[in-house]
Scaffold this active site. Sequence first.
Site, short mmCIF file in Angstrom:
data_model
loop_
_atom_site.label_atom_id
_atom_site.label_comp_id
_atom_site.label_asym_id
_atom_site.label_seq_id
_atom_site.Cartn_x
_atom_site.Cartn_y
_atom_site.Cartn_z
N TYR A 107 15.01 32.02 2.57
CA TYR A 107 13.84 32.82 2.92
C TYR A 107 13.86 33.18 4.41
O TYR A 107 14.17 32.35 5.26
CB TYR A 107 12.56 32.04 2.63
CG TYR A 107 12.24 31.88 1.16
CD1 TYR A 107 12.01 33.00 0.36
CD2 TYR A 107 12.17 30.63 0.59
CE1 TYR A 107 11.71 32.84 -0.99
CE2 TYR A 107 11.87 30.46 -0.76
CZ TYR A 107 11.64 31.57 -1.54
OH TYR A 107 11.35 31.43 -2.87
N LYS A 128 0.84 -1.20 0.00
CA LYS A 128 0.00 0.00 0.00
C LYS A 128 0.87 1.24 0.00
O LYS A 128 2.08 1.18 0.24
CB LYS A 128 -0.91 0.00 1.23
CG LYS A 128 -0.16 -0.02 2.57
CD LYS A 128 -1.11 -0.06 3.73
CE LYS A 128 -0.34 -0.05 5.06
NZ LYS A 128 -1.24 -0.01 6.22
N ARG A 155 -9.86 1.06 15.49
CA ARG A 155 -9.83 1.86 14.27
C ARG A 155 -10.92 1.37 13.33
O ARG A 155 -11.91 2.03 13.11
CB ARG A 155 -8.43 1.78 13.63
CG ARG A 155 -8.21 2.73 12.49
CD ARG A 155 -6.76 2.76 12.06
NE ARG A 155 -6.30 1.46 11.53
CZ ARG A 155 -5.07 1.25 11.08
NH1 ARG A 155 -4.18 2.23 11.10
NH2 ARG A 155 -4.73 0.06 10.61
N MET A 186 10.75 25.01 -1.59
CA MET A 186 9.96 24.03 -2.33
C MET A 186 10.84 23.08 -3.14
O MET A 186 10.64 21.86 -3.13
CB MET A 186 8.97 24.74 -3.25
CG MET A 186 8.09 23.77 -4.05
SD MET A 186 6.95 24.62 -5.17
CE MET A 186 5.82 25.37 -4.01
#
Length: 834
Positions: free
Chosen positions: A728, A502, A600, A777
């Site tokens: 930044y 998964k 869950r 980024m």
Amino acid sequence: MYNAESINKILKGELLQQTGFPEIEHLLLDSRKMSFPETSLFIPLVSARRNAHQYMEELYRKGVSNFVVSEQIALENFPKANIILVKDTLQALHALVAYHRQQFHIPVIGITGSNGKTIIKEWLYQLLEKDYNIVRSPKSYNSQIGVPLSVWQMKPEHQLAIFEAGISQPGEMVNLEKIIRPNIGIFTNIGEAHNEGFLNIRQKINEKLVLFAKSELLIYCKDYLVLNECVLTFHAQFGKKDNQEGHQLLSWSRKTDADLRITTVEKGDTHTSIEALYKQAHTLSIRIPFVDEGSIENAIHCWAIMLHLGMEATVIQQRMELLSNIAMRLELKQGINNCSVINDSYSLDLGSLTIALDFLQQQQQHPTRTVILSDILQSGKGEASLYEEVASLLQKKGVQKLIAIGKNISREKKCFQQIPDLKTQFFNTTDEFIQQFNSAEFQHETILVKGARVFEFERIGKLLEQKAHQTILEINLSAIAHNVQQYQALLKPGTRLMAMVKAFSYGSGSFEIANLLQFHGVDYLAVAYADEGVELRRAGITMPIMVMNPEPSTFDAILHWNLEPEIYSMQILLQFEEEVSAAGKTQFPIHIKLDTGMHRLGFEKKHIPELAKILTENTLLKVQSIFSHLAASEDPAKDSLTQQQGRLFFDMSHELQKALGYAVIRHISNSAAIARHPDLQLDMVRLGIGMYGIDSSKEMKDKLRNVSTLKTTIAQLKHLEAGDTVGYGATWEAKGPATIATVRIGYADGYPRRLANGKGKMLIHGKLAPVVGVVAMDMLMLDVTHIPEAMEGDEVIVFGQDLSVHLLSTWADTIPYEILTGISQRVKRVYFQE
């Protein structure tokens, strides 16, 4: 020539049944790698986990008619087979190949040590192939199984053999010595690899030295002090005795007197010049196109061999300067036009071609398998018989398209053109192919690029591979297979294995990992959502797949693609039952999730009577498994909770199974529980993060191999003065002169922003460089002031073997799961098999 009768005599076995004696040319140990059934001998090996006798009937149906077995067989199931009974099939394999080795009287070089075995073997091949017809170990076949397969390749036409041998525990080298029986030995060096099986470093050295018990010569480096002491003791035992020539030594050293005394090592940007005094009489020199210490050491070992063989100094110099990199792995990359490219473009012989074709055959993601193949040089066979064998291999491995490059293979085009449904193209040179290259001709294919290095097929690889961002995630498929086997070895007989793929296989990929797991006989796959399962089915994965989070909107896809949903509530059960009924299906497999304390998803104990009633009153659904999740199986402080969950699961599943009236698979163990709670293995276990080399227990951690390496490169270096700020927000300020490296990775690639300003570190030239400023980024900055050798374009390790993802996750105050699954899809994955 061998046949069942002659092999039976060699093995001193019992010929249970004989129906004829066809010639035997190939040894078959892995039922998945069969190429020539009519001329193969299947030897089923038996381990604690797997008994290969179970594959005999399948192989017999495919045409194999010669078997060596170690247990009684129902002969009526093999009416046209020759079957030899022995006590132990592994011992029989060793005995057969040891006999085969005794039939040859050519020089045989045996190589052992901790590092460099495969490179030295391949470099010796490069250096000596003009003078000898050489047989050598394919890739790094150096184990109790790999060595016999290597030595079995020896044929009358060969003039020199080079085999490597590795061991992981005491007693193994005795077997390999009888099989290889080297005349000349090389002990590369000694390190910590596979140390866990030995009492200390001396025991490991002495065990490896057994390979050279009957050798005429041993080449080694005196600079490893413990190795030198062990070799001298060994030589005193096996050296010259009773005026007869026995074991001789050829030593080399950079520090002290030796047969080959290295006097000067000068490194340039791309080359290293080495001078030496040989036998205290001859001043010699070589120049190699490498500067790393490992390559220098490996080259000196090769130099010593060439001197022993009496090669002229000028010839040695010329060939040493032409040494090339060795491809230690098969790489699987994304290609143009939705293709996959397997790049193995640096060497070519029949052995390595077979290995590459096996890897190609393992890939199921595309409808077409294509091979781009060059001439095979120095095979020792006639061209007609050589390419007939190659053509047969391509046919057996399901290749649909061949692009052949080279004058020799082109002359034998009839061998390939007569194969039904094989499309062929022939070119005399690589340049000719490149000039006519049309990218549109390659669509939805898995392409194997396999060529002798003189053909420069790396140029073809660049045309076919998708242009990648310089930030890549490397996935070691061999390491995944190794890790799976480590957990399989802990399982009780009959316990199955479900692999969790998964979340894009924990960030590692989808069909690439599933293909590997399917090939290695995992019983089940599990995905989170139906679309993940659909992608695997479209990529050719046929094994059972459980969907852990089925949504009503995907029920039609689940039914169409034969996926098996997890059922965790009455609502989902009734909705899915309705969908199955509308589709006109019956006995559709489902998996019942029980809640034993995770709280869950799942049915609670109070739901069991009603659930049992619904399931027993309909024929639309069939319960394939009943399972639950452990909440804290990795935590010794929570073992009482784990045992409580286990007892509750046993009670609930027993009650439900009793009502169903048929056997179902029960499973509750995750990766951590497999080792820590063996009593909870039951019918199946679920292996997740452990498959990728991560386990909370030190015992398992030591057994597992690193799978994933995230790497990038330096885009630019900046030289700052005191007071200059970075990034930044100007959150980092230089306290003095500083060198800053901007690297090509950011939070859009999955690198956490919380690792800014010194919290995170990366490896450059083996040294840790802290993150400075904030993580942007697409970029971030590292302080490399203390790494003066850092240059633009240099490789940067974000995590991997020497900087673990576990340590990175600790710095980020999270868990390895989050780091691995957070790696962006824009980061290209490169898969490789060692």
